[in-house]
Scaffold this active site. Sequence first.
Site, PDB file in Angstrom:
ATOM      1  N   GLU A   1     -11.513 -10.900  -1.043  1.00 55.85           N
ATOM      2  CA  GLU A   1     -11.168 -10.010   0.067  1.00 55.85           C
ATOM      3  C   GLU A   1     -12.436  -9.383   0.638  1.00 55.85           C
ATOM      4  O   GLU A   1     -12.871  -8.324   0.165  1.00 55.85           O
ATOM      5  CB  GLU A   1     -10.253  -8.891  -0.435  1.00 55.85           C
TER       6      GLU A   1
ATOM      7  N   GLY B   1      -1.832  -7.444   3.543  1.00 56.25           N
ATOM      8  CA  GLY B   1      -1.560  -6.008   3.604  1.00 56.25           C
ATOM      9  C   GLY B   1      -0.607  -5.698   4.749  1.00 56.25           C
ATOM     10  O   GLY B   1       0.605  -5.921   4.652  1.00 56.25           O
TER      11      GLY B   1
ATOM     12  N   SER C   1      -6.746  -9.121   6.788  1.00 46.57           N
ATOM     13  CA  SER C   1      -6.204  -9.309   8.144  1.00 46.57           C
ATOM     14  C   SER C   1      -5.433 -10.610   8.335  1.00 46.57           C
ATOM     15  O   SER C   1      -5.447 -11.192   9.419  1.00 46.57           O
ATOM     16  CB  SER C   1      -7.324  -9.201   9.188  1.00 46.57           C
TER      17      SER C   1
ATOM     18  N   HIS D   1      -8.881  -3.379  -5.981  1.00 42.74           N
ATOM     19  CA  HIS D   1      -8.792  -3.464  -4.511  1.00 42.74           C
ATOM     20  C   HIS D   1      -9.907  -2.597  -3.920  1.00 42.74           C
ATOM     21  O   HIS D   1     -10.228  -1.536  -4.462  1.00 42.74           O
ATOM     22  CB  HIS D   1      -7.423  -2.987  -4.043  1.00 42.74           C
TER      23      HIS D   1
ATOM     24  N   LYS E   1       0.838  -1.209   0.000  1.00 45.46           N
ATOM     25  CA  LYS E   1       0.000   0.000   0.000  1.00 45.46           C
ATOM     26  C   LYS E   1       0.882   1.271   0.000  1.00 45.46           C
ATOM     27  O   LYS E   1       1.952   1.246  -0.593  1.00 45.46           O
ATOM     28  CB  LYS E   1      -0.983  -0.031   1.177  1.00 45.46           C
TER      29      LYS E   1
HETATM   30  P1  PGA Z   1      -4.763  -6.342   5.473  1.00 45.49           P
HETATM   31  O1  PGA Z   1      -4.955  -5.863   3.977  1.00 45.49           O
HETATM   32  O2  PGA Z   1      -3.978  -7.625   5.419  1.00 45.49           O
HETATM   33  O3  PGA Z   1      -4.002  -5.234   6.136  1.00 45.49           O
HETATM   34  O4  PGA Z   1      -6.125  -6.562   6.035  1.00 45.49           O
HETATM   35  C1  PGA Z   1      -5.308  -6.789   2.999  1.00 45.49           C
HETATM   36  C2  PGA Z   1      -5.506  -6.074   1.708  1.00 45.49           C
HETATM   37  O5  PGA Z   1      -5.785  -4.896   1.711  1.00 45.49           O
HETATM   38  O6  PGA Z   1      -5.378  -6.660   0.653  1.00 45.49           O
END
Ligand code: PGA
Length: 247
Positions: free
Chosen positions: A164, A227, A206, A94, A9
């Site tokens: 997701e 993420g 997560s 996303h 990100k």
């Molecule tokens: P996260 O993000 O693992 O921080 O929940 C996952 C993603 O945005 O693809």
Amino acid sequence: MKFVVANWKMHGNLSDALALAHASAKIAEQMSHVRLIIAPGFLHLMPVKEALRWVPHNFDLAAQTVSPFEDGAFTGDVSASQLKGLVDYCIVGHSERRHGHHETHESVNHQIQRLVHVGIKPIVCFGETHYAKGKISTALLHGLAHDLHEVSPETIEKCIFAYEPVWAIGTGKVASSEHIATVVRYVKEWFKEVHKIEPKVLYGGSVTAKNVTVIAKTNEIDGVLVGGASLHAKEVEAICRAFGHPV
Ligand code: PGA
């Protein structure tokens, strides 16, 4: 081979990116049972690529998004043809792009087609916004159908999909392995019936070193999209390790 996609990100500066890229490549070298794909921000893609003179065969770079347009007067955009040769994969659709930047199904559809046209494999994210126990949201397939409207089977075959659930992204609320298995099985059936293909489907939301062991046991998934946890080499290593035995 299972996939671990590290979505960095908009985190970190160049030296953070270089350090994490080196550490990630080293992890991939020891974990030949997974394909580790890192997705730094646009600004860091080229320096990361140049700094990593040698990478193991199971390590790749991805972009986090791409312009739906062909090259032209689109201030601030990065086109698929500009990414060609730099990355092998690109995340599209996303939820942070769909909701935060109002990307539409039509835009995601164009991104997929532009990427495949230049030989980059799209990692297409989809997922429901609210959790309903024991239920599969009808919006899921509806959304996917729109993303893939009039996309050829040859193009769809080049895509990887990532389930997701929006309620699980960055919230610490990971979906149960039963829920993931049910949804992914359902989506794979739909692909088989409608598009006559069996795509790879990852899970994201997560995922951490702590909960990955249970997720990795879900036979239906082909890997994970990570993420927050992907910003820490130790977490990445544990996540890769959960998918099998390192060599
Ligand atoms: P996260 O993000 O693992 O921080 O929940 C996952 C993603 O945005 O693809």
